[in-house]
Scaffold this motif. Structure first.
Motif, PDB file in Angstrom:
ATOM      1  N   GLU A  76      -4.751   2.502   4.274  1.00 28.58           N
ATOM      2  CA  GLU A  76      -5.579   1.723   5.055  1.00 28.58           C
ATOM      3  C   GLU A  76      -4.864  -0.171   4.982  1.00 28.58           C
ATOM      4  O   GLU A  76      -4.989  -0.651   6.125  1.00 28.58           O
ATOM      5  N   ALA A  77      -4.563  -0.281   3.882  1.00 27.39           N
ATOM      6  CA  ALA A  77      -4.062  -1.553   3.636  1.00 27.39           C
ATOM      7  C   ALA A  77      -2.856  -1.766   4.458  1.00 27.39           C
ATOM      8  O   ALA A  77      -2.323  -2.932   4.814  1.00 27.39           O
ATOM      9  N   GLY A  78      -1.887  -0.772   4.510  1.00 24.22           N
ATOM     10  CA  GLY A  78      -0.805  -0.791   5.382  1.00 24.22           C
ATOM     11  C   GLY A  78       0.471  -0.004   4.571  1.00 24.22           C
ATOM     12  O   GLY A  78       1.543  -0.549   5.268  1.00 24.22           O
ATOM     13  N   ILE A  79       0.231   0.538   3.726  1.00 17.20           N
ATOM     14  CA  ILE A  79       1.591   1.271   2.889  1.00 17.20           C
ATOM     15  C   ILE A  79       1.171   2.855   3.057  1.00 17.20           C
ATOM     16  O   ILE A  79       0.505   3.402   2.908  1.00 17.20           O
ATOM     17  N   ALA A  80       2.417   3.188   3.696  1.00 17.65           N
ATOM     18  CA  ALA A  80       2.554   4.741   4.002  1.00 17.65           C
ATOM     19  C   ALA A  80       3.622   5.352   3.162  1.00 17.65           C
ATOM     20  O   ALA A  80       4.774   4.768   3.027  1.00 17.65           O
ATOM     21  N   LEU A  81       3.420   6.582   2.398  1.00 19.37           N
ATOM     22  CA  LEU A  81       4.347   7.289   1.656  1.00 19.37           C
ATOM     23  C   LEU A  81       4.801   8.362   2.307  1.00 19.37           C
ATOM     24  O   LEU A  81       3.877   9.309   2.682  1.00 19.37           O
ATOM     25  N   VAL A  82       6.157   8.667   2.482  1.00 19.87           N
ATOM     26  CA  VAL A  82       6.723  10.015   2.612  1.00 19.87           C
ATOM     27  C   VAL A  82       7.198  10.508   1.315  1.00 19.87           C
ATOM     28  O   VAL A  82       8.065  10.060   0.853  1.00 19.87           O
ATOM     29  N   PRO A  83       6.386  11.508   0.757  1.00 21.68           N
ATOM     30  CA  PRO A  83       6.811  11.904  -0.467  1.00 21.68           C
ATOM     31  C   PRO A  83       8.008  12.887  -0.586  1.00 21.68           C
ATOM     32  O   PRO A  83       8.429  13.423   0.358  1.00 21.68           O
ATOM     33  N   GLU A  84       8.454  12.923  -1.908  1.00 18.74           N
ATOM     34  CA  GLU A  84       9.440  13.968  -1.858  1.00 18.74           C
ATOM     35  C   GLU A  84       8.967  15.377  -1.616  1.00 18.74           C
ATOM     36  O   GLU A  84       8.049  15.483  -2.075  1.00 18.74           O
ATOM     37  N   GLY A  85       9.806  16.354  -1.015  1.00 17.77           N
ATOM     38  CA  GLY A  85       9.344  17.601  -0.558  1.00 17.77           C
ATOM     39  C   GLY A  85       8.507  17.558   0.787  1.00 17.77           C
ATOM     40  O   GLY A  85       8.033  18.550   0.902  1.00 17.77           O
ATOM     41  N   ARG A  86       8.192  16.378   1.241  1.00 16.87           N
ATOM     42  CA  ARG A  86       7.761  16.210   2.630  1.00 16.87           C
ATOM     43  C   ARG A  86       6.289  16.262   2.756  1.00 16.87           C
ATOM     44  O   ARG A  86       5.613  15.422   3.439  1.00 16.87           O
ATOM     45  N   GLY A  87       5.754  17.184   1.944  1.00 13.96           N
ATOM     46  CA  GLY A  87       4.170  17.339   2.075  1.00 13.96           C
ATOM     47  C   GLY A  87       3.704  17.691   3.309  1.00 13.96           C
ATOM     48  O   GLY A  87       2.375  17.068   3.683  1.00 13.96           O
ATOM     49  N   ALA A 145       7.296  14.650   8.613  1.00 10.16           N
ATOM     50  CA  ALA A 145       6.940  13.607   7.453  1.00 10.16           C
ATOM     51  C   ALA A 145       6.840  12.276   7.796  1.00 10.16           C
ATOM     52  O   ALA A 145       6.022  11.403   7.724  1.00 10.16           O
ATOM     53  N   ILE A 146       8.139  11.909   8.372  1.00 12.68           N
ATOM     54  CA  ILE A 146       8.370  10.588   8.749  1.00 12.68           C
ATOM     55  C   ILE A 146       7.411   9.881   9.784  1.00 12.68           C
ATOM     56  O   ILE A 146       6.851   8.915   9.829  1.00 12.68           O
ATOM     57  N   GLY A 147       7.358  10.848  10.754  1.00 11.96           N
ATOM     58  CA  GLY A 147       6.485  10.485  12.030  1.00 11.96           C
ATOM     59  C   GLY A 147       5.148  10.481  11.478  1.00 11.96           C
ATOM     60  O   GLY A 147       4.350   9.581  12.115  1.00 11.96           O
ATOM     61  N   SER A 152       0.477   6.090  10.968  1.00 13.23           N
ATOM     62  CA  SER A 152      -0.780   5.174  10.427  1.00 13.23           C
ATOM     63  C   SER A 152      -0.292   3.715  10.554  1.00 13.23           C
ATOM     64  O   SER A 152      -1.265   2.703  10.330  1.00 13.23           O
ATOM     65  N   ASN A 153       0.715   3.456  11.375  1.00 12.22           N
ATOM     66  CA  ASN A 153       1.023   2.283  11.761  1.00 12.22           C
ATOM     67  C   ASN A 153       1.243   1.262  10.626  1.00 12.22           C
ATOM     68  O   ASN A 153       0.534   0.045  10.305  1.00 12.22           O
ATOM     69  N   PRO A 154       1.990   1.505   9.610  1.00  9.72           N
ATOM     70  CA  PRO A 154       2.363   0.839   8.431  1.00  9.72           C
ATOM     71  C   PRO A 154       2.935  -0.443   8.466  1.00  9.72           C
ATOM     72  O   PRO A 154       3.911  -0.581   9.400  1.00  9.72           O
ATOM     73  N   ASP A 155       2.796  -1.554   7.525  1.00 11.48           N
ATOM     74  CA  ASP A 155       3.480  -2.642   7.491  1.00 11.48           C
ATOM     75  C   ASP A 155       4.724  -2.247   6.527  1.00 11.48           C
ATOM     76  O   ASP A 155       5.648  -2.877   6.519  1.00 11.48           O
ATOM     77  N   LEU A 156       4.339  -1.038   5.429  1.00 11.42           N
ATOM     78  CA  LEU A 156       5.563  -0.833   4.310  1.00 11.42           C
ATOM     79  C   LEU A 156       5.627   0.680   4.707  1.00 11.42           C
ATOM     80  O   LEU A 156       4.639   1.187   4.240  1.00 11.42           O
ATOM     81  N   LEU A 157       6.913   1.119   5.016  1.00  8.94           N
ATOM     82  CA  LEU A 157       7.229   2.621   4.872  1.00  8.94           C
ATOM     83  C   LEU A 157       7.950   2.888   3.528  1.00  8.94           C
ATOM     84  O   LEU A 157       9.135   2.329   3.306  1.00  8.94           O
ATOM     85  N   MET A 158       7.478   3.851   2.727  1.00  5.61           N
ATOM     86  CA  MET A 158       8.101   4.370   1.572  1.00  5.61           C
ATOM     87  C   MET A 158       8.488   5.400   1.700  1.00  5.61           C
ATOM     88  O   MET A 158       7.815   6.408   2.124  1.00  5.61           O
ATOM     89  N   LEU A 159       9.726   5.837   1.447  1.00  3.46           N
ATOM     90  CA  LEU A 159      10.273   7.300   1.439  1.00  3.46           C
ATOM     91  C   LEU A 159      10.920   7.683   0.191  1.00  3.46           C
ATOM     92  O   LEU A 159      11.694   6.827  -0.433  1.00  3.46           O
ATOM     93  N   ASP A 160      10.711   8.773  -0.563  1.00  2.91           N
ATOM     94  CA  ASP A 160      11.045   9.254  -1.567  1.00  2.91           C
ATOM     95  C   ASP A 160      12.275  10.530  -1.283  1.00  2.91           C
ATOM     96  O   ASP A 160      11.752  11.600  -0.974  1.00  2.91           O
ATOM     97  N   GLU A 161      13.368  10.140  -1.463  1.00  2.55           N
ATOM     98  CA  GLU A 161      14.521  11.292  -1.235  1.00  2.55           C
ATOM     99  C   GLU A 161      14.590  12.079   0.277  1.00  2.55           C
ATOM    100  O   GLU A 161      14.393  13.068  -0.126  1.00  2.55           O
ATOM    101  N   VAL A 188      10.584  -1.556   4.631  1.00  4.38           N
ATOM    102  CA  VAL A 188      11.257  -0.015   4.153  1.00  4.38           C
ATOM    103  C   VAL A 188      11.303  -0.297   2.781  1.00  4.38           C
ATOM    104  O   VAL A 188      12.101  -0.928   2.297  1.00  4.38           O
ATOM    105  N   LEU A 189      10.793   0.671   2.125  1.00  5.59           N
ATOM    106  CA  LEU A 189      11.150   0.766   0.438  1.00  5.59           C
ATOM    107  C   LEU A 189      11.757   2.422   0.198  1.00  5.59           C
ATOM    108  O   LEU A 189      10.939   3.250   0.566  1.00  5.59           O
ATOM    109  N   LEU A 190      12.869   2.357  -0.267  1.00  3.27           N
ATOM    110  CA  LEU A 190      13.684   3.571  -0.056  1.00  3.27           C
ATOM    111  C   LEU A 190      14.015   3.966  -1.687  1.00  3.27           C
ATOM    112  O   LEU A 190      14.680   3.278  -2.227  1.00  3.27           O
ATOM    113  N   VAL A 191      13.738   5.307  -1.786  1.00  5.14           N
ATOM    114  CA  VAL A 191      14.417   5.863  -3.170  1.00  5.14           C
ATOM    115  C   VAL A 191      15.221   7.061  -2.537  1.00  5.14           C
ATOM    116  O   VAL A 191      14.628   7.819  -1.769  1.00  5.14           O
TER     117      VAL A 191
END
Length: 237
Positions: A76-87, A145-147, A152-161, A188-191
């Protein structure tokens, strides 16, 4: 925009992260590089509120403290995570997965606009919006998963592998789409193990080893650094 200082994290007696501090500026793409086991995924999970860090962490998003918030409140604060393995939810359709991504209150007013943006990024999802996600290829599931995270209309999108296990042509399409996400103003914060593509996409990068940051710099400088070339790019000259 994101400011993190003094992040330490333990799994039992194992120290996974030791005093990590990073920042991500508004509209910036930052990559975290490191070998398996360096703590990269743990870093993203701690930011997302999925694991509990040691006391002493300072974590702010746009000046607001978010350390210790539950995962749904971090979203809700604005950070969305795309986890490793997609989920992704394999038994639901593409459309249903995207609608779940828009569940956050911050997303509801712009749901139609975000869906249109995602279908521009990934036309295959528009064509297959009624298809069960479990019947799709790995690359298509990663698009879902990315879509879903972007809904969620994030300010920061985090992606793990995000490119893990994908064919090279799909990886190229994926990074092209991430470039358009960056150009749309999403931080974007990318691993990512694909160091060459990551440093081409990012403006800055951090280097991690066994739970600690051991370097940082502009992406172009890291790409030109002989030590980084040897360690991460497989180059000897």
């Amino acid at each position: 925009m994101l400011s993190l200082d003094g992040l330490s994290l333990r799994y039992g007696k194992h120290l996974a992260l030791d005093g990590v501090s990073i920042r991500v500026d508004r509209g910036e793409t930052v990559v975290i590089l490191g070998a398996n086991g360096a703590g990269k995924s743990s870093l993203l999970k701690a930011i997302a509120g999925l694991v509990k860090p040691d006391p002493g962490l300072t974590l702010h998003l746009d000046g607001r403290p978010i350390a210790g918030l539950a995962a749904h409140k971090v979203l809700e604060a604005g950070i969305a995570l795309v986890p490793e393995g997609r989920g992704v939810f394999a038994d639901l359709t593409v459309e249903e997965n995207l609608r779940l991504g828009a569940y956050a209150r911050r997303a509801r007013a712009g749901e139609t606009r975000q869906r249109a943006f995602i279908f521009e990024l990934f036309p295959k999802l528009a064509e297959r919006r009624a298809q069960l996600v479990g019947t799709m290829s790995g690359g298509e599931q990663q698009m879902v998963a990315i879509g879903r995270a972007l809904m969620s209309n994030p300010d920061l999108l985090m992606l793990d592998e995000p490119s893990l296990g994908l064919a090279p042509v799909v990886v190229g399409e994926l990074f092209e789409a991430l470039g358009r996400v960056r150009d749309a103003g999403v931080s974007v914060l990318l691993v990512e193990q694909n160091v060459s593509l990551s440093l081409a996409l990012a403006s800055r990068g951090y280097l991690m080893e066994v739970g600690r940051l051991v370097g940082e710099g502009a992406a172009a400088d890291l790409r030109a650094d002989p030590a980084v070339q040897r360690a991460f790019l497989g180059l000897t000259h």
